[in-house]
Design a protein around this motif. Sequence first.
Motif, PDB file in Angstrom:
ATOM      1  N   ALA A 101      56.894  50.495  41.784  1.00  0.00           N
ATOM      2  CA  ALA A 101      57.224  50.707  43.197  1.00  0.00           C
ATOM      3  C   ALA A 101      56.094  51.460  43.890  1.00  0.00           C
ATOM      4  O   ALA A 101      55.662  51.087  44.986  1.00  0.00           O
ATOM      5  N   ASP A 102      55.578  52.505  43.243  1.00  0.00           N
ATOM      6  CA  ASP A 102      54.452  53.259  43.810  1.00  0.00           C
ATOM      7  C   ASP A 102      53.214  52.371  43.920  1.00  0.00           C
ATOM      8  O   ASP A 102      52.467  52.442  44.893  1.00  0.00           O
ATOM      9  N   TYR A 103      53.001  51.538  42.927  1.00  0.00           N
ATOM     10  CA  TYR A 103      51.837  50.656  42.923  1.00  0.00           C
ATOM     11  C   TYR A 103      51.924  49.609  44.039  1.00  0.00           C
ATOM     12  O   TYR A 103      50.922  49.249  44.649  1.00  0.00           O
ATOM     13  N   ALA A 104      53.124  49.128  44.315  1.00  0.00           N
ATOM     14  CA  ALA A 104      53.305  48.154  45.406  1.00  0.00           C
ATOM     15  C   ALA A 104      52.907  48.785  46.740  1.00  0.00           C
ATOM     16  O   ALA A 104      52.243  48.149  47.561  1.00  0.00           O
ATOM     17  N   TYR A 105      53.293  50.055  46.956  1.00  0.00           N
ATOM     18  CA  TYR A 105      52.867  50.751  48.175  1.00  0.00           C
ATOM     19  C   TYR A 105      51.347  50.864  48.216  1.00  0.00           C
ATOM     20  O   TYR A 105      50.723  50.649  49.248  1.00  0.00           O
ATOM     21  N   HIS A 106      50.775  51.187  47.084  1.00  0.00           N
ATOM     22  CA  HIS A 106      49.314  51.290  47.001  1.00  0.00           C
ATOM     23  C   HIS A 106      48.653  49.964  47.381  1.00  0.00           C
ATOM     24  O   HIS A 106      47.670  49.947  48.120  1.00  0.00           O
ATOM     25  N   LEU A 107      49.202  48.859  46.909  1.00  0.00           N
ATOM     26  CA  LEU A 107      48.627  47.554  47.237  1.00  0.00           C
ATOM     27  C   LEU A 107      48.692  47.274  48.733  1.00  0.00           C
ATOM     28  O   LEU A 107      47.762  46.706  49.300  1.00  0.00           O
ATOM     29  N   CYS A 108      49.766  47.688  49.369  1.00  0.00           N
ATOM     30  CA  CYS A 108      49.872  47.492  50.820  1.00  0.00           C
ATOM     31  C   CYS A 108      48.786  48.277  51.547  1.00  0.00           C
ATOM     32  O   CYS A 108      48.126  47.752  52.449  1.00  0.00           O
ATOM     33  N   TYR A 109      48.577  49.515  51.150  1.00  0.00           N
ATOM     34  CA  TYR A 109      47.567  50.344  51.811  1.00  0.00           C
ATOM     35  C   TYR A 109      46.144  49.916  51.448  1.00  0.00           C
ATOM     36  O   TYR A 109      45.254  49.916  52.282  1.00  0.00           O
ATOM     37  N   LYS A 110      45.933  49.530  50.199  1.00  0.00           N
ATOM     38  CA  LYS A 110      44.601  49.149  49.727  1.00  0.00           C
ATOM     39  C   LYS A 110      44.110  47.871  50.396  1.00  0.00           C
ATOM     40  O   LYS A 110      42.918  47.693  50.609  1.00  0.00           O
ATOM     41  N   ASN A 111      45.004  46.985  50.747  1.00  0.00           N
ATOM     42  CA  ASN A 111      44.645  45.680  51.289  1.00  0.00           C
ATOM     43  C   ASN A 111      44.897  45.576  52.787  1.00  0.00           C
ATOM     44  O   ASN A 111      45.206  44.505  53.300  1.00  0.00           O
ATOM     45  N   GLU A 112      44.725  46.670  53.490  1.00  0.00           N
ATOM     46  CA  GLU A 112      45.003  46.698  54.930  1.00  0.00           C
ATOM     47  C   GLU A 112      44.213  45.640  55.692  1.00  0.00           C
ATOM     48  O   GLU A 112      44.757  44.917  56.522  1.00  0.00           O
ATOM     49  N   SER A 113      42.931  45.515  55.418  1.00  0.00           N
ATOM     50  CA  SER A 113      42.120  44.557  56.173  1.00  0.00           C
ATOM     51  C   SER A 113      42.533  43.117  55.873  1.00  0.00           C
ATOM     52  O   SER A 113      42.561  42.274  56.774  1.00  0.00           O
ATOM     53  N   VAL A 114      42.854  42.830  54.632  1.00  0.00           N
ATOM     54  CA  VAL A 114      43.285  41.483  54.265  1.00  0.00           C
ATOM     55  C   VAL A 114      44.618  41.157  54.943  1.00  0.00           C
ATOM     56  O   VAL A 114      44.794  40.072  55.490  1.00  0.00           O
ATOM     57  N   LEU A 115      45.536  42.111  54.919  1.00  0.00           N
ATOM     58  CA  LEU A 115      46.831  41.889  55.555  1.00  0.00           C
ATOM     59  C   LEU A 115      46.682  41.694  57.057  1.00  0.00           C
ATOM     60  O   LEU A 115      47.319  40.817  57.637  1.00  0.00           O
ATOM     61  N   SER A 116      45.837  42.508  57.682  1.00  0.00           N
ATOM     62  CA  SER A 116      45.675  42.393  59.138  1.00  0.00           C
ATOM     63  C   SER A 116      45.032  41.063  59.525  1.00  0.00           C
ATOM     64  O   SER A 116      45.307  40.535  60.600  1.00  0.00           O
ATOM     65  N   ASN A 117      44.193  40.498  58.665  1.00  0.00           N
ATOM     66  CA  ASN A 117      43.618  39.176  58.935  1.00  0.00           C
ATOM     67  C   ASN A 117      44.690  38.093  58.969  1.00  0.00           C
ATOM     68  O   ASN A 117      44.488  37.038  59.561  1.00  0.00           O
TER      69      ASN A 117
END
Length: 124
Positions: free
Chosen positions: A52-68
């Motif tokens: 669960a903590d790692y999933a949050y990390h993935l969301c924050y780590k991939n901010e630029s990819v998600l925003s694209n």
Amino acid sequence: MKSFFGLVFIIIAGFLVNKYVLSSKAYDGVTKVTDIISSYPINVYDFKKTMADYAYHLCYKNESVLSNHNISISECVDNHDQRKQDCDKKVFRLAPLNLETKEDALDYSRQYTQCTLPYKYILG
């Protein structure tokens, strides 16, 4: 007017502290969830919390990819929160109480991440 700007400043500061200090603390430089696990077997309950903590990390780590792809970090986190309970049941329902090998941990990690964060372009 002063109190409005003060409130805006406090909200922005809180967001930045959460994003850059609190959310990435445990996972600085981590590329896989198995990088943070030091010994085996892994208790599956502890592993669920780590995932669960790692999933949050993935969301924050991939901010630029998600925003694209027009997905915000908060949408990514909300999606995880909405799907977490169902994915826990789906992925870990037949899991042993202890994961014995790195391969088992990677397999469950992949399944959980794909279930809770179904974005094919998110890196983890």
